[in-house]
Design an enzyme around this catalytic site. Sequence first.
Site, PDB file in Angstrom:
ATOM      1  N   THR A   9       0.813  -1.219   0.000  1.00 39.02           N
ATOM      2  CA  THR A   9       0.000   0.000   0.000  1.00 39.02           C
ATOM      3  C   THR A   9       0.848   1.272   0.000  1.00 39.02           C
ATOM      4  O   THR A   9       1.971   1.282   0.532  1.00 39.02           O
ATOM      5  CB  THR A   9      -0.888   0.017   1.260  1.00 39.02           C
ATOM      6  OG1 THR A   9      -1.484   1.314   1.389  1.00 39.02           O
ATOM      7  CG2 THR A   9      -0.091  -0.232   2.527  1.00 39.02           C
ATOM      8  N   TYR A  53      -2.000   0.438  10.069  1.00 35.57           N
ATOM      9  CA  TYR A  53      -2.200  -0.272   8.802  1.00 35.57           C
ATOM     10  C   TYR A  53      -0.913  -0.224   7.976  1.00 35.57           C
ATOM     11  O   TYR A  53      -0.377  -1.257   7.543  1.00 35.57           O
ATOM     12  CB  TYR A  53      -3.373   0.359   8.040  1.00 35.57           C
ATOM     13  CG  TYR A  53      -3.484  -0.114   6.615  1.00 35.57           C
ATOM     14  CD1 TYR A  53      -3.701  -1.460   6.333  1.00 35.57           C
ATOM     15  CD2 TYR A  53      -3.363   0.784   5.546  1.00 35.57           C
ATOM     16  CE1 TYR A  53      -3.789  -1.898   5.008  1.00 35.57           C
ATOM     17  CE2 TYR A  53      -3.451   0.351   4.236  1.00 35.57           C
ATOM     18  CZ  TYR A  53      -3.661  -0.995   3.973  1.00 35.57           C
ATOM     19  OH  TYR A  53      -3.741  -1.420   2.676  1.00 35.57           O
TER      20      TYR A  53
END
Length: 337
Positions: free
Chosen positions: A119, A144
Amino acid sequence: MAADRILVTGGAGYIGSHTCKALSQAGYQPVVYDDLSNGHEGAVLWGPLVQGDVRDAERLTKAMSDNRIVGVIHFAGLIEVGRSMHRPDLYWDHNVNGVAAVLSAMRHTGVGRLIFSSTAAVYGTPSTSGLLQETDPLNPINPYGDSKLAGERMIAAHCAAFGLESVALRYFNASGADAEGQIGEAHNPETHLIPLAIEAALAGGRPLTVFGDDFATSDGFCVRDYIHVADLARAHVLALGLDRIDRGFEAMNLGRGVGASVVEVIKAVGAACGRPPVYEVGPRRAGDPPVLVADPSRAAARLGWRPEFDDLQTIIATAVAWRRNRRFGASILPNAA
Ligand code: UDP
């Protein structure tokens, strides 16, 4: 000759299911490994489903050997920036222990190639307003991003020590849906901007809350790089087929290299729906960097990859078509009204 079988963890999810379709079209046989906690059985359309927890190395090992797997694409994990701020324990557990279990199963079964779902959140808040390159500093600002970066580093170390080959694909903002209407985005609960803006444009739909209008951007709203999910899916297939992976491990950005602000997205959704989304501006969401836009030139050079969906309005049109699709409320999202 039998098709090469690829284990796709999280293959019942949004990007995972589109990647299974792309794999199948490219002549591979996807085998989905998913616990269906966030994925949908109705999205598993191109091969068998093995139900299991991604942290269960034994079950993964069995799935790999039973199915004579030759490569793995690892999607299964938790994906919400906002929730990761409140439940970091879950993010470290699923996203880091999941990678550890996948790597352990691959070593036990001798599977040598891994494509990892990473990501743009690994970059944190960029120090410049320019396009992000893979060599830029990696300083996640939410659990995250931390957990995904830890996954990348664990994989890179396994490549160096055990000769594994791996590509980590750093997605910017996955969006849109399969142009043929077979699958699409169906998170429950939904937290992503485009589907929430579409909901807010429907008659009686829930209004959208925009997370902050005081960022240091040209219009004050957060800027992201929205990339069509079918383009992301295709990049996985290309990465899997790379002749040689440099230094055993490579990371590549997947974005269009074009930013759009939250309000630009809202306007494009309004145009696609024929009715503007109802929204209000609320406080910022913790963990949101102001601007994340990719420099996708490494993926272009290494994979020969270029996004086919090259404008936001077309991408959003596929998301709106999916929301209007009968499958959206039926087999894909059983809890939907
Ligand atoms: N966003 C928003 N309201 C929402 C959901 C998202 O304003 O209900 C904003 C968010 O702050 C970010 C952008 O939309 O700037 C994209 O967020 P999303 O959660 O879709 O993806 P992320 O960038 O977190 O991966």
